[in-house]
Design an enzyme around this catalytic site. Sequence first.
Site, PDB file in Angstrom:
ATOM      1  CB  THR A  16      -0.836   0.028   1.217  1.00  0.00           C
ATOM      2  OG1 THR A  16      -1.875  -1.154   1.116  1.00  0.00           O
ATOM      3  CG2 THR A  16      -2.015   1.079   1.072  1.00  0.00           C
ATOM      4  CE  LYS A  37      -6.106  -4.231  -0.783  1.00  0.00           C
ATOM      5  NZ  LYS A  37      -4.577  -4.707  -0.506  1.00  0.00           N
ATOM      6  CD  GLU A 111      -2.200  -2.771  -1.692  1.00  0.00           C
ATOM      7  OE1 GLU A 111      -2.858  -1.346  -1.383  1.00  0.00           O
ATOM      8  OE2 GLU A 111      -1.998  -3.237  -0.622  1.00  0.00           O
ATOM      9  N   GLY A 114      -2.264  -9.262   0.124  1.00  0.00           N
ATOM     10  CA  GLY A 114      -1.359 -10.600   0.651  1.00  0.00           C
ATOM     11  C   GLY A 114      -0.378 -10.600  -0.197  1.00  0.00           C
ATOM     12  CB  VAL A 197      14.964  -8.246 -10.592  1.00  0.00           C
ATOM     13  CG1 VAL A 197      15.378  -8.176  -9.116  1.00  0.00           C
ATOM     14  CG2 VAL A 197      13.532  -7.491 -10.852  1.00  0.00           C
TER      15      VAL A 197
HETATM   16  N1  ADP Z   1       8.151   3.815   3.070  1.00  0.00           N
HETATM   17  C1  ADP Z   1       7.626   3.477   4.066  1.00  0.00           C
HETATM   18  N2  ADP Z   1       7.686   4.355   5.183  1.00  0.00           N
HETATM   19  C2  ADP Z   1       6.986   4.033   6.151  1.00  0.00           C
HETATM   20  N3  ADP Z   1       6.581   3.101   6.560  1.00  0.00           N
HETATM   21  C3  ADP Z   1       6.588   1.959   5.757  1.00  0.00           C
HETATM   22  C4  ADP Z   1       6.986   2.084   4.387  1.00  0.00           C
HETATM   23  N4  ADP Z   1       6.957   0.943   3.868  1.00  0.00           N
HETATM   24  C5  ADP Z   1       6.206   0.062   4.627  1.00  0.00           C
HETATM   25  N5  ADP Z   1       6.094   0.693   5.919  1.00  0.00           N
HETATM   26  C6  ADP Z   1       5.492   0.159   7.162  1.00  0.00           C
HETATM   27  O1  ADP Z   1       5.034  -1.020   6.799  1.00  0.00           O
HETATM   28  C7  ADP Z   1       3.696  -1.183   7.080  1.00  0.00           C
HETATM   29  C8  ADP Z   1       2.980  -2.361   6.178  1.00  0.00           C
HETATM   30  O2  ADP Z   1       2.760  -1.482   4.987  1.00  0.00           O
HETATM   31  P1  ADP Z   1       1.718  -1.720   4.033  1.00  0.00           P
HETATM   32  O3  ADP Z   1       1.919  -1.042   2.794  1.00  0.00           O
HETATM   33  O4  ADP Z   1       0.460  -1.516   4.594  1.00  0.00           O
HETATM   34  O5  ADP Z   1       1.740  -3.555   3.632  1.00  0.00           O
HETATM   35  P2  ADP Z   1       0.779  -4.141   2.832  1.00  0.00           P
HETATM   36  O6  ADP Z   1       0.177  -3.333   1.819  1.00  0.00           O
HETATM   37  O7  ADP Z   1       1.740  -5.073   1.768  1.00  0.00           O
HETATM   38  O8  ADP Z   1       0.101  -5.052   3.674  1.00  0.00           O
HETATM   39  C9  ADP Z   1       3.308   0.170   7.231  1.00  0.00           C
HETATM   40  O9  ADP Z   1       1.967   0.281   8.008  1.00  0.00           O
HETATM   41  C10 ADP Z   1       4.211   0.895   7.596  1.00  0.00           C
HETATM   42  O10 ADP Z   1       4.040   1.017   8.978  1.00  0.00           O
HETATM   43 MG    MG Z   2      -2.099  -3.171   1.529  1.00  0.00          MG
END
Ligand code: ADP
Ligand code: MG
Length: 231
Positions: A16, A37, A111, A114, A197
């Site tokens: 995300t 999403k 997006e 998982g 990559v």
């Molecule tokens: N660039 C970033 N800056 C700050 N926090 C980040 C960053 N990337 C990941 N995180 C942390 O990781 C957590 C999970 O990220 P998220 O994007 O919600 O994962 P996913 O969408 O894969 O489930 C976020 O809530 C945040 O706390």
């Molecule tokens: Mg997410």
Amino acid sequence: MRGLFVTGTDTGAGKTVVAVALIAAVAEAGEPVRAHKPAVTGLDEPRGRWPPDHELLATVSGLSPEQVAPLRYGPAVSPQLAAELAGEHVEPEALERAARAAGEQGLVIVEGAGGLLSPLARDYTVCDLAVALGLPVLIAARPGLGTINHSLLTLLAARAAGLQVLAVVMTPWPSEPSEPSDLEASNREAIARMGGVEVAGLPAVAGPDPSALARAGRALPWHRWLETAVG
Ligand SMILES: Nc1ncnc2c1ncn2[C@@H]1O[C@H](COP(=O)(O)OP(=O)(O)O)[C@@H](O)[C@H]1O
Ligand SMILES: [Mg+2]
């Protein structure tokens, strides 16, 4: 369909944050961009510092959360199980239709949910949706211990399915004034070399503020990625 598909090595890997930083940077540059999403789950969980995915994606893309995610569920389980618990049956065709409709207006960032092989419907994974849409893929990955294995496995599965992987995006990637640790720098180099990559790094963002997200997103070579973003 013109867009990018953001998957990750796992849930909580940063999909995300990568997607919203990209969208914020693209929108800031004046290009209209939508977010999609396929399904969001875990809405019963207490709210944290970051809002639920579809709300954050909606904020940066100027859509409503309901437009971003047509399927929304309370339990923090896979979309497939969440639908089953709600007594619903999700057809892969409906997932593909909704994603294509989001892309009809122009550029779309999708997006996943998982990891790449997480089920969106019975016997139908995030990978299957990405293949059906024909979009190039970004893989969000953690910079720390365990990420080489998870990143290379995801890369392998994506390529085996015929997906074009544009890059692994390590997030959050330490940048000024902090520096990547030896482990993080070595992980990044190993994934690039062993996976053949591109590996990009998304700087840390303090919170869900669109201008802070756009600033971080500017660190990504999204101009170049969008040149190949024709599905
Ligand atoms: N660039 C970033 N800056 C700050 N926090 C980040 C960053 N990337 C990941 N995180 C942390 O990781 C957590 C999970 O990220 P998220 O994007 O919600 O994962 P996913 O969408 O894969 O489930 C976020 O809530 C945040 O706390
Ligand atoms: Mg997410």
